[in-house]
Design a protein around this motif. Sequence first.
Motif, short mmCIF file in Angstrom:
data_model
loop_
_atom_site.label_atom_id
_atom_site.label_comp_id
_atom_site.label_asym_id
_atom_site.label_seq_id
_atom_site.Cartn_x
_atom_site.Cartn_y
_atom_site.Cartn_z
N GLU A 152 0.96 -1.14 0.01
CA GLU A 152 -0.13 0.13 0.11
C GLU A 152 0.86 1.27 0.05
O GLU A 152 0.55 2.11 -0.74
CB GLU A 152 -1.01 0.07 1.24
CG GLU A 152 -2.09 -1.09 1.16
CD GLU A 152 -1.63 -2.39 1.54
OE1 GLU A 152 -0.15 -2.52 2.06
OE2 GLU A 152 -2.41 -3.39 1.36
N GLU A 153 1.93 1.35 0.88
CA GLU A 153 2.77 2.51 0.85
C GLU A 153 3.54 2.58 -0.50
O GLU A 153 3.80 3.66 -0.89
CB GLU A 153 3.83 2.29 1.78
CG GLU A 153 4.67 3.25 2.28
CD GLU A 153 5.60 3.24 3.38
OE1 GLU A 153 6.34 4.22 3.83
OE2 GLU A 153 5.53 2.13 3.84
N LEU A 154 3.54 1.48 -1.21
CA LEU A 154 4.65 1.76 -2.37
C LEU A 154 3.58 2.23 -3.59
O LEU A 154 3.97 3.07 -4.28
CB LEU A 154 5.00 0.26 -2.94
CG LEU A 154 5.68 0.02 -4.41
CD1 LEU A 154 6.86 0.98 -4.30
CD2 LEU A 154 5.91 -1.31 -4.74
N LEU A 155 2.40 1.79 -3.55
CA LEU A 155 1.62 2.28 -4.37
C LEU A 155 1.30 3.79 -4.09
O LEU A 155 1.37 4.78 -5.12
CB LEU A 155 0.16 1.60 -4.34
CG LEU A 155 -0.04 0.23 -4.87
CD1 LEU A 155 -1.31 -0.44 -4.51
CD2 LEU A 155 0.34 0.17 -6.34
N ALA A 156 0.96 4.25 -2.93
CA ALA A 156 0.81 5.77 -2.64
C ALA A 156 2.16 6.56 -3.06
O ALA A 156 2.07 7.70 -3.57
CB ALA A 156 0.64 5.79 -1.09
N ARG A 157 3.31 5.98 -2.73
CA ARG A 157 4.45 6.77 -2.70
C ARG A 157 4.79 6.75 -4.50
O ARG A 157 5.17 7.81 -5.12
CB ARG A 157 5.70 6.13 -2.38
CG ARG A 157 7.09 6.71 -2.35
CD ARG A 157 7.06 7.98 -2.00
NE ARG A 157 8.15 8.94 -2.22
CZ ARG A 157 8.46 10.07 -1.65
NH1 ARG A 157 7.46 10.72 -1.13
NH2 ARG A 157 9.36 10.74 -2.30
N GLU A 158 4.44 5.80 -5.24
CA GLU A 158 4.50 5.84 -6.69
C GLU A 158 3.64 6.76 -7.51
O GLU A 158 4.20 7.61 -8.16
CB GLU A 158 4.57 4.24 -7.26
CG GLU A 158 5.79 3.67 -7.19
CD GLU A 158 5.85 2.36 -8.11
OE1 GLU A 158 4.75 2.04 -8.29
OE2 GLU A 158 6.88 1.73 -8.05
N GLN A 159 2.50 6.77 -6.96
CA GLN A 159 1.54 7.64 -7.37
C GLN A 159 1.97 9.23 -7.20
O GLN A 159 1.69 10.07 -7.91
CB GLN A 159 0.21 7.47 -6.58
CG GLN A 159 -1.04 8.32 -7.33
CD GLN A 159 -1.32 7.92 -8.78
OE1 GLN A 159 -1.25 6.84 -9.22
NE2 GLN A 159 -1.66 9.11 -9.55
N LEU A 160 2.47 9.42 -6.01
CA LEU A 160 2.85 10.65 -5.66
C LEU A 160 4.11 11.08 -6.44
O LEU A 160 4.21 12.35 -7.00
CB LEU A 160 3.51 10.94 -4.14
CG LEU A 160 3.95 12.05 -3.71
CD1 LEU A 160 2.93 13.49 -3.88
CD2 LEU A 160 4.32 11.86 -2.19
N GLU A 161 5.05 10.32 -6.74
CA GLU A 161 6.19 10.74 -7.46
C GLU A 161 5.67 10.70 -8.98
O GLU A 161 6.18 11.75 -9.75
CB GLU A 161 7.30 9.48 -7.47
CG GLU A 161 7.91 9.41 -6.25
CD GLU A 161 9.04 8.63 -6.02
OE1 GLU A 161 9.24 7.77 -7.06
OE2 GLU A 161 9.68 8.43 -4.98
N TYR A 162 4.76 10.06 -9.51
CA TYR A 162 4.30 10.14 -10.85
C TYR A 162 3.77 11.62 -11.01
O TYR A 162 3.87 12.55 -11.80
CB TYR A 162 3.14 9.24 -11.27
CG TYR A 162 3.70 7.94 -11.40
CD1 TYR A 162 4.90 7.61 -12.27
CD2 TYR A 162 3.27 6.72 -11.23
CE1 TYR A 162 5.29 6.49 -12.67
CE2 TYR A 162 3.63 5.50 -11.33
CZ TYR A 162 4.87 5.42 -12.08
OH TYR A 162 5.31 4.19 -12.38
N THR A 163 2.94 12.03 -9.92
CA THR A 163 2.26 13.34 -9.91
C THR A 163 3.26 14.49 -9.91
O THR A 163 3.25 15.47 -10.72
CB THR A 163 1.55 13.45 -8.81
OG1 THR A 163 0.43 12.56 -8.88
CG2 THR A 163 0.75 14.79 -9.01
N ILE A 164 4.36 14.23 -9.23
CA ILE A 164 5.39 15.30 -9.06
C ILE A 164 6.16 15.51 -10.43
O ILE A 164 6.41 16.41 -10.75
CB ILE A 164 6.30 14.86 -7.95
CG1 ILE A 164 5.60 14.99 -6.47
CG2 ILE A 164 7.62 15.69 -8.05
CD1 ILE A 164 6.39 14.70 -5.27
N GLU A 165 6.52 14.21 -11.05
CA GLU A 165 7.23 14.29 -12.20
C GLU A 165 6.31 14.89 -13.27
O GLU A 165 6.77 15.78 -14.21
CB GLU A 165 7.40 13.03 -12.79
CG GLU A 165 8.72 12.20 -11.82
CD GLU A 165 9.21 10.86 -12.58
OE1 GLU A 165 8.31 10.52 -13.53
OE2 GLU A 165 9.85 10.28 -12.10
#
Length: 1503
Positions: free
Chosen positions: A1316-1329
């Motif tokens: 769950e933490e991995l999904l949330a973090r990757e989604q955040l990094e995608y949004t930041i990129e």
Amino acid sequence: MDLEDLGLSRQELGYSGFNEIGTSIFTVYEAASQEGWVFLMYRAIDSFPRWRSYFYFITLIFFLAWLVKNVFIAVIIETFAEIRVQFQQMWGSRSSTTSTATTQMFHEDAAGGWQLVAVDVNKPQGRAPACLQKMMRSSVFHMFILSMVAVDVIVAASNYYKGENFKRQYDEFYLAEDSVRCFFPLKVAFTVLFDLEALLKIWCLGFTGYISSSLHKFELLLVIGTTLHIYPDLYHSQFTYFQVLRVVRLIKISPALEDFVYKIFGPGKKLGSLVVFTASLLIVMSAISLQMFCFVEELDRFTTFPRAFMSMFQILTQEGWVDVMDQTLNAVGHMWAPVVAIYFILYHLFATLILLSLFVAVILDNLELDEDLKKLKQLKQSEANADTKEKLPLRLRIFEKFPNRPQMVKISKLPSDFTVPKIRESFMKQFIDRQQQDTSCLLRRLPSASSSSCDHSKRSAIEENKYIDQKLRKSVFSIRARNLLEKETAINKILRACTRQRMLSGSFEGQPAKERSILSVQHHIRQERRSLRHGSNSQRISRGKSLETLTQDHSNTVRYRNAQREDSEIKMIQEKKEQAEMKRKVQEEELRENHPYFDKPLFIVGREHRFRNFCRVVVRARFNASKTDPVTGAVKNTKYHQLYDLLGLVTYLDWVMIIVTICSCISMMFESPFRRVMHAPTLQIAEYVFVIFMSIELNLKIMADGLFFTPTAVIRDFGGVMDIFIYLVSLIFLCWMPQNVPAKSGAQLLMVLRCLRPLRIFKLVPQMRKVVRELFSGFKEIFLVSILLLTLMLVFASFGVQLFAGKLAKCNDPHIISREDCHGIFRINVSVSKNLNLKLRPGEKKPGFWVPRVWANPRNFNFDNVGNAMLALFEVLSLKGWVEVRDVIIHRVGPIHGIYIHVFVFLGCMIGLTLFVGVVIANFNENKGTALLTVDQRRWEDLKSRLKIAQPLHLPPRPDNDGFRAKMYDITQHPFFKRTIAVLVLAQSVLLSVKWDAADPVTVPLATMSVVFTFIFVLEVTMKIIAMSPSGFWQSRRNRYDLLVTSLGVIWVILHFALLNAYTYMMGACVIVFRFFSICGKHVTLKMLLLTVVVSMYKSFFIIVGMFLLLLCYAFAGVVLFGTVKYGENINRHANFSSAGKAITVLFRIVTGEDWNKIMHDCMVQPPFCTPDNSTYWKTDCGNYAGALMYFCSFYVIIAYIMLNLLVAIIVENFSLFYSTEEDQLLSYNDLRHFQIIWNMVDDKREGVIPTFRVKFLLRLLRGRLEVDLDKDKLLFKHMCYEMERLHNGGDVTFHDVLSMLSYRSVDIRKSLQLEELLAREQLEYTIEEEVAKQTIRMWLKKCLKRIRAKQQQSCSIIHSLRESQQQELSRFLNPPSIETTQPSEDMNAINQDNSAQPETSSQQQLLSPTLSDRGGYRQDSADAGKPQRKFGQWRLPSAPKPISHSVSSVNLRFGGRSTMKSVVCKMNPMSDAASCGSEVKKWWTRQLTVESDESGEDLLDI
């Protein structure tokens, strides 16, 4: 009363005490080993105030025995785990639990490939007929054999000793239910049956096939042993072991138990090696002790090797090890006593703290899973959680059994007066079902469908409708996900193309080689992973690469495609969770729509009734002091946020009930058998208050949430059941209030159940409920361990009954041997004190008294039946009283039988008890979510916990100048100065090695030296205050503590010289002790251990509170059951249950295991050894046999085996936070220290927060592993800065916010983060990129527009000059040449003013205003004259046209403060470039009309 000094020597007084520093250390170590500490406390109670003795010894046990001692276990476990990770190949890889009768071999399939195929070794290989082979392999035969084994075990457990009236022969054992039938023929029958079973298997499988299985080997060994055992001469011999070992075969009944046993004992390489090492250590230490003490007179413990072995084994088990050491010290004399004490302490330290911890580490390692299995179990656990959330509880699903009765609504308005309500989904489903029926009918009518059955058509239609329904539900989420995926794909393509182009163009070449930081490494790993994952133009890019590079790229692509497959599985699980939760909500909504009594408390109160809403408000009201920023929405940190969090922990109603429950428990503390609540009106007040408040609470909660058949009912879990049970018991007792309570009656049972009242705290406090869940969630594994230990006890108990039944009885007069002579009376001697070693003077006799001779078993144990034998072995399993059992068996049966008890103690101590520790730790880790974590995930969790503890440096910066303060700063921060202060602290602590007595002349010089040390510490504090300033000095907690201790030292100096009495000396000693604790923070290792203990205390607070509540419940029950029991061997004036306070001290003693079994036997006293009374329990001094058995055994198992091991689990978990090598850490201590220093430089106000725009300055200052190279990783720099802005909305960021961002960026999130933490973090990094890419593109477009506008300014200037020249030529042609104007000079001044008014900075952009001759200028209406000027593609109209002079050199075109040389060239040749400039202006105008203006109108900062 005058006291006389007997003049006893140290050898006569014993070596325990606090008179000297050596004996004090020796005594503290004895007490910390939890052996004999309670007798030291009782001696202190007799000499000092009771509270002082209790406080000193209880804190000593808590800190040294429960916290510091368990740190050793943590050290061994972490070290063993580290060695296992580094040297995995030493033990070999773990394999799954496969059957021993199944092997695998390679087999070639039809396609030409090879695969592993399971081969059954039980296939027919013998000469038996097929029918017998089929019968042997059937499950019926298997269950029949196991049932016969169970019957054999029951028969063996039913044996008992009939007494001396029966002749001691082989047939003296009888079945309990039939005393006539002989037991021996049954054993013969069972032995023949199992022999026939073995012969049948050998006949069916062949001897080779039979012997190839390990289980069959064990069965064959049992067959041979039991066959020899039934021979009459060998019946009562050691062959009895084979008969009782049949119980081990019952493990095959339960697959879970079999798998657990294999998991623990299957990989026996490590456990067997450790057992061999332990036995070798015992043999070596026994031989050394034999050589050292065999010549000592009056010492018989080391005269032979068996005696020496038994003594060293006794020290290993800690039972009575102090007695062994004391006897040896008294025998060797005062001179060699310190050396012998050090020898025994070192051996005890190694054996108990290191060796036993190794067993725990090995068991935990056996319970550990492989890394791949952990990831697989994480996925399976997530799927299981999703499945469990799909269904409603059974108490709510009961409404589905009733027909639907939706409520009708009466319309009182016209249709135009109200909005159309939502159509109920349950109402629409009937049309969906009707559509399914119509579809099935159509399919039935179609000629093509005639061949298929109607069931198939129905099934296909239903599946199609289900698929459509799922698609409709997912439509919103799928559209969002599709749009987001398209955006991510587009941005990643742009970023990937840019990265590849830079790599192919060799833009990184020519730069000096430099070690990249972990942030840069992880950033490039993620960029490469995403580029491979989204499938780039790999063919076009890889044309010029070599074969090796292509192979490597292909392997990377395959690896990342596997990662992509894992992503899809994770997302599928997440979607499944959302669907399950949605389906659960839909089911609940359907029940609410279709059943009028659903969600109605007591089926009476309406769902939205005013009274129910009022009850909800009262029940759910809680304190909420969290203030949010109205602009950013961030939660503001208040000054007393910890207090506010505590107040908001539970609701106001629960706070009231917590206070009422605590007051009621305090009232119960004053109850005793002599002051009962039935006869004390003051105690009844608290009883009435508790029942009234609980009645109000339950009524409010039932009216708000319902009793049982509602979603949030009061009785929805075990806590609600316990609340109702406690309330009913209290209400019945209050209404009944019995005046006479006979012993062992229902009224006494009601009073015992009333003692469960403190357990209400578990239900009211959420953290306490979490403790209960941690206890009961691992019940399965604890139950399996209990079964294993019970099996072990049953085996040894059955064997003990066979060998020792009736043989342990003896006359209490040691001079009488035969039972016939055991009559009359004899004189028994008593000792004055257990601790004094007094020798008789010539002609002096020991005191004593006359007692009758009795032939009886030992007082506390016997082996006459299996029940008594298992009770004795349970006490031995707790390592209490086993020395007495050993001595009695050796003395009354024979020395060879001492092996029996030693083997049981070794198995129970080394394997059984450590199994409890290992299983409790494993269950704790599983409940915390750390049991299934991989090594990288565990390191990440440790890093997050370590970062939470990290704090900014409270150290002010060095003064800028080189004045006096700067010199003081350099001195105080120098390592030599700090070491000197630490040495002085140790030197002052050494002064306490001698007792400070006011009458002793040595005390004055010691106190004077302490005064000198105090002045030195005052000087130290003064220098630090001068160097750091008072405000800077106060920022550090350590400095505050030093200031407090120094202030106390100054106060002590003043009082010492003013009073000079015993109290001032005591105060001075306390100040030195407080000063000694400050040294722990001045060394890294000591600080690590101190942090482990402190954090463990903080995290185990609720576990300790839960332990105290259980202790309180048992104390109240003990007062009711054993409050008037007569004094015995251990029930005395210090230890009894006469009041709740004394009961708590007795139970705390039992927690440490100090003679708990003897206290239990004292509470079992029965007539004729006591005086019974059938009227009331408080008039008898008898005990309760069954009550004492359940009371003490349950308390010892729950507290000592489970709760204390939870403390061990917490300490192990917290120790892993601080114990890690530099290679093992994701962020090392040096990295954290460097970040603290940089933060200290940026946070100049020492507030712990900085503005967001300062983060980029902080990142630029970082060096080492956290450095961000702006030349190579500018994109990473932008991502990190934007992450802070996005997460905190441009507000302030804290120390932990920036540190958390750096930690996420410094690890490989694919390996370290959970699902769950991995999904949330990757989604955040995608949004930041994506956002950073948008900003980059926007800034690039703005720069392009700047260049275009600069060109157009040049073109406009040329046009203006041409028009002015044409107007001047025309004016010359029309006007006479005599007329002169001064317009050019005025125009020149106007242009200069206009140019000077333009901004000089490049951060703002302004375009030249077009003239009135431009058509575009008339687009702006005159009404917009008062509006703000528009930018970035929009124009402003000038108030009046300003002619431009002919002088080209006077025109100074500026764009962002820079001159454009191209425009000057155009102006120098206006006629030649007029056409080209006009075309450029036209093109620019066309483009300008299509450009969309920026919303903000402000340029983003180019980082």
